[in-house]
Design a protein around this motif. Structure first.
Motif, PDB file in Angstrom:
ATOM      1  N   TYR A  11       0.836  -1.211   0.000  1.00  0.00           N
ATOM      2  CA  TYR A  11       0.000   0.000   0.000  1.00  0.00           C
ATOM      3  C   TYR A  11       0.865   1.252   0.000  1.00  0.00           C
ATOM      4  O   TYR A  11       0.664   2.163  -0.805  1.00  0.00           O
ATOM      5  CB  TYR A  11      -0.930  -0.038   1.217  1.00  0.00           C
ATOM      6  CG  TYR A  11      -1.792   1.187   1.375  1.00  0.00           C
ATOM      7  CD1 TYR A  11      -2.822   1.447   0.488  1.00  0.00           C
ATOM      8  CD2 TYR A  11      -1.572   2.078   2.412  1.00  0.00           C
ATOM      9  CE1 TYR A  11      -3.624   2.579   0.627  1.00  0.00           C
ATOM     10  CE2 TYR A  11      -2.366   3.202   2.560  1.00  0.00           C
ATOM     11  CZ  TYR A  11      -3.389   3.445   1.666  1.00  0.00           C
ATOM     12  OH  TYR A  11      -4.180   4.566   1.801  1.00  0.00           O
ATOM     13  N   TRP A  15       1.732   4.339  -3.117  1.00  0.00           N
ATOM     14  CA  TRP A  15       1.808   5.804  -3.012  1.00  0.00           C
ATOM     15  C   TRP A  15       3.151   6.325  -3.504  1.00  0.00           C
ATOM     16  O   TRP A  15       3.238   7.439  -4.013  1.00  0.00           O
ATOM     17  CB  TRP A  15       1.567   6.251  -1.568  1.00  0.00           C
ATOM     18  CG  TRP A  15       0.133   6.139  -1.202  1.00  0.00           C
ATOM     19  CD1 TRP A  15      -0.448   5.171  -0.441  1.00  0.00           C
ATOM     20  CD2 TRP A  15      -0.925   7.011  -1.611  1.00  0.00           C
ATOM     21  NE1 TRP A  15      -1.805   5.389  -0.353  1.00  0.00           N
ATOM     22  CE2 TRP A  15      -2.117   6.508  -1.063  1.00  0.00           C
ATOM     23  CE3 TRP A  15      -0.975   8.159  -2.389  1.00  0.00           C
ATOM     24  CZ2 TRP A  15      -3.348   7.120  -1.265  1.00  0.00           C
ATOM     25  CZ3 TRP A  15      -2.195   8.775  -2.591  1.00  0.00           C
ATOM     26  CH2 TRP A  15      -3.371   8.253  -2.035  1.00  0.00           C
ATOM     27  N   ASN A  16       4.208   5.532  -3.365  1.00  0.00           N
ATOM     28  CA  ASN A  16       5.544   5.993  -3.734  1.00  0.00           C
ATOM     29  C   ASN A  16       5.922   5.698  -5.177  1.00  0.00           C
ATOM     30  O   ASN A  16       6.859   6.296  -5.700  1.00  0.00           O
ATOM     31  CB  ASN A  16       6.586   5.385  -2.790  1.00  0.00           C
ATOM     32  CG  ASN A  16       6.468   5.968  -1.404  1.00  0.00           C
ATOM     33  OD1 ASN A  16       6.074   7.117  -1.233  1.00  0.00           O
ATOM     34  ND2 ASN A  16       6.798   5.179  -0.398  1.00  0.00           N
ATOM     35  N   ARG A  23       2.682   1.056  -9.938  1.00  0.00           N
ATOM     36  CA  ARG A  23       1.662   1.529  -8.999  1.00  0.00           C
ATOM     37  C   ARG A  23       0.445   0.605  -9.027  1.00  0.00           C
ATOM     38  O   ARG A  23      -0.080   0.200  -7.998  1.00  0.00           O
ATOM     39  CB  ARG A  23       1.286   2.970  -9.363  1.00  0.00           C
ATOM     40  CG  ARG A  23       0.405   3.651  -8.388  1.00  0.00           C
ATOM     41  CD  ARG A  23       0.234   5.140  -8.645  1.00  0.00           C
ATOM     42  NE  ARG A  23       0.368   5.600  -9.997  1.00  0.00           N
ATOM     43  CZ  ARG A  23       1.337   6.414 -10.430  1.00  0.00           C
ATOM     44  NH1 ARG A  23       2.259   6.865  -9.617  1.00  0.00           N
ATOM     45  NH2 ARG A  23       1.366   6.807 -11.687  1.00  0.00           N
ATOM     46  N   ALA A  54      -2.976   8.230  -6.145  1.00  0.00           N
ATOM     47  CA  ALA A  54      -1.524   8.121  -5.977  1.00  0.00           C
ATOM     48  C   ALA A  54      -0.800   8.823  -7.129  1.00  0.00           C
ATOM     49  O   ALA A  54       0.220   9.483  -6.914  1.00  0.00           O
ATOM     50  CB  ALA A  54      -1.113   6.657  -5.878  1.00  0.00           C
ATOM     51  N   PHE A  57      -1.036  12.487  -6.441  1.00  0.00           N
ATOM     52  CA  PHE A  57      -0.096  12.833  -5.375  1.00  0.00           C
ATOM     53  C   PHE A  57       1.250  13.224  -5.980  1.00  0.00           C
ATOM     54  O   PHE A  57       1.851  14.229  -5.600  1.00  0.00           O
ATOM     55  CB  PHE A  57       0.031  11.652  -4.404  1.00  0.00           C
ATOM     56  CG  PHE A  57       1.160  11.750  -3.417  1.00  0.00           C
ATOM     57  CD1 PHE A  57       1.170  12.715  -2.432  1.00  0.00           C
ATOM     58  CD2 PHE A  57       2.207  10.838  -3.461  1.00  0.00           C
ATOM     59  CE1 PHE A  57       2.210  12.795  -1.510  1.00  0.00           C
ATOM     60  CE2 PHE A  57       3.249  10.900  -2.551  1.00  0.00           C
ATOM     61  CZ  PHE A  57       3.249  11.879  -1.569  1.00  0.00           C
ATOM     62  N   HIS A  58       1.730  12.439  -6.952  1.00  0.00           N
ATOM     63  CA  HIS A  58       3.024  12.741  -7.582  1.00  0.00           C
ATOM     64  C   HIS A  58       2.945  13.960  -8.486  1.00  0.00           C
ATOM     65  O   HIS A  58       3.910  14.717  -8.580  1.00  0.00           O
ATOM     66  CB  HIS A  58       3.551  11.522  -8.337  1.00  0.00           C
ATOM     67  CG  HIS A  58       4.018  10.458  -7.406  1.00  0.00           C
ATOM     68  ND1 HIS A  58       5.218  10.535  -6.740  1.00  0.00           N
ATOM     69  CD2 HIS A  58       3.428   9.318  -6.992  1.00  0.00           C
ATOM     70  CE1 HIS A  58       5.350   9.482  -5.959  1.00  0.00           C
ATOM     71  NE2 HIS A  58       4.274   8.732  -6.093  1.00  0.00           N
ATOM     72  N   SER A  65       7.330  11.570  -0.986  1.00  0.00           N
ATOM     73  CA  SER A  65       7.147  10.145  -0.715  1.00  0.00           C
ATOM     74  C   SER A  65       6.498   9.959   0.650  1.00  0.00           C
ATOM     75  O   SER A  65       6.463  10.881   1.463  1.00  0.00           O
ATOM     76  CB  SER A  65       8.487   9.405  -0.757  1.00  0.00           C
ATOM     77  OG  SER A  65       9.343   9.879   0.265  1.00  0.00           O
ATOM     78  N   ILE A  66       5.987   8.766   0.854  1.00  0.00           N
ATOM     79  CA  ILE A  66       5.439   8.381   2.146  1.00  0.00           C
ATOM     80  C   ILE A  66       6.418   7.399   2.776  1.00  0.00           C
ATOM     81  O   ILE A  66       6.786   6.398   2.155  1.00  0.00           O
ATOM     82  CB  ILE A  66       4.050   7.711   1.991  1.00  0.00           C
ATOM     83  CG1 ILE A  66       3.075   8.621   1.227  1.00  0.00           C
ATOM     84  CG2 ILE A  66       3.496   7.291   3.349  1.00  0.00           C
ATOM     85  CD1 ILE A  66       2.779   9.941   1.901  1.00  0.00           C
TER      86      ILE A  66
END
Length: 124
Positions: A11, A15-16, A23, A54, A57-58, A65-66
């Motif tokens: 998970y 996100w990363n 992904r 996700a 997010f980028h 990053s998370i």
């Protein structure tokens, strides 16, 4: 069937991941198709929604990053992990915790995130 730790690692990896194929593969490992994600600033109503979030997010925070700040605590089909959002310059954009419910196949069916710190008690 992923272990609780592996489900959470996949998970966070979703996100990363900056590559869409990676992904999606991580999301398939971590989340059920109908997974629901609920956080203070966003929500997803399916695995496809989560993958799109996700990617966004980028787009919105390039290089961020998370990072997991804790190991994965788990019991009775629930998982919990502490995390930090790290910006491209290495600074933290905030910490929080995610709590997830696992499906029978080990993947996450529901994930709820909270930001730290917890609110203080009002005098009373």
């Amino acid at each position: 069937m992923p272990t609780p730790t592996r489900a959470v690692e996949a998970y966070v990896g979703m996100w990363n991941a900056t590559d869409d194929r990676e992904r999606r593969a991580l999301a398939e490992e971590a989340l059920t198709e109908d997974a629901v994600l609920l956080y203070p600033t966003f929500e997803a109503q399916s695995r496809n929604d989560a993958v799109a979030l996700a990617a966004r997010f980028h787009d919105d925070t390039p290089g961020a990053s998370i990072e997991m700040l804790s190991g994965v605590e788990h019991h009775h089909g629930w998982v919990r992990v502490a995390w930090s959002m790290v910006l491209s310059d290495g600074s933290s954009a905030g910490d929080g915790q995610s709590i997830g419910e696992q499906s029978e196949d080990g993947r996450l069916r529901r994930v709820t995130g909270f930001r730290n710190p917890l609110p203080t008690l009002a005098p009373g």
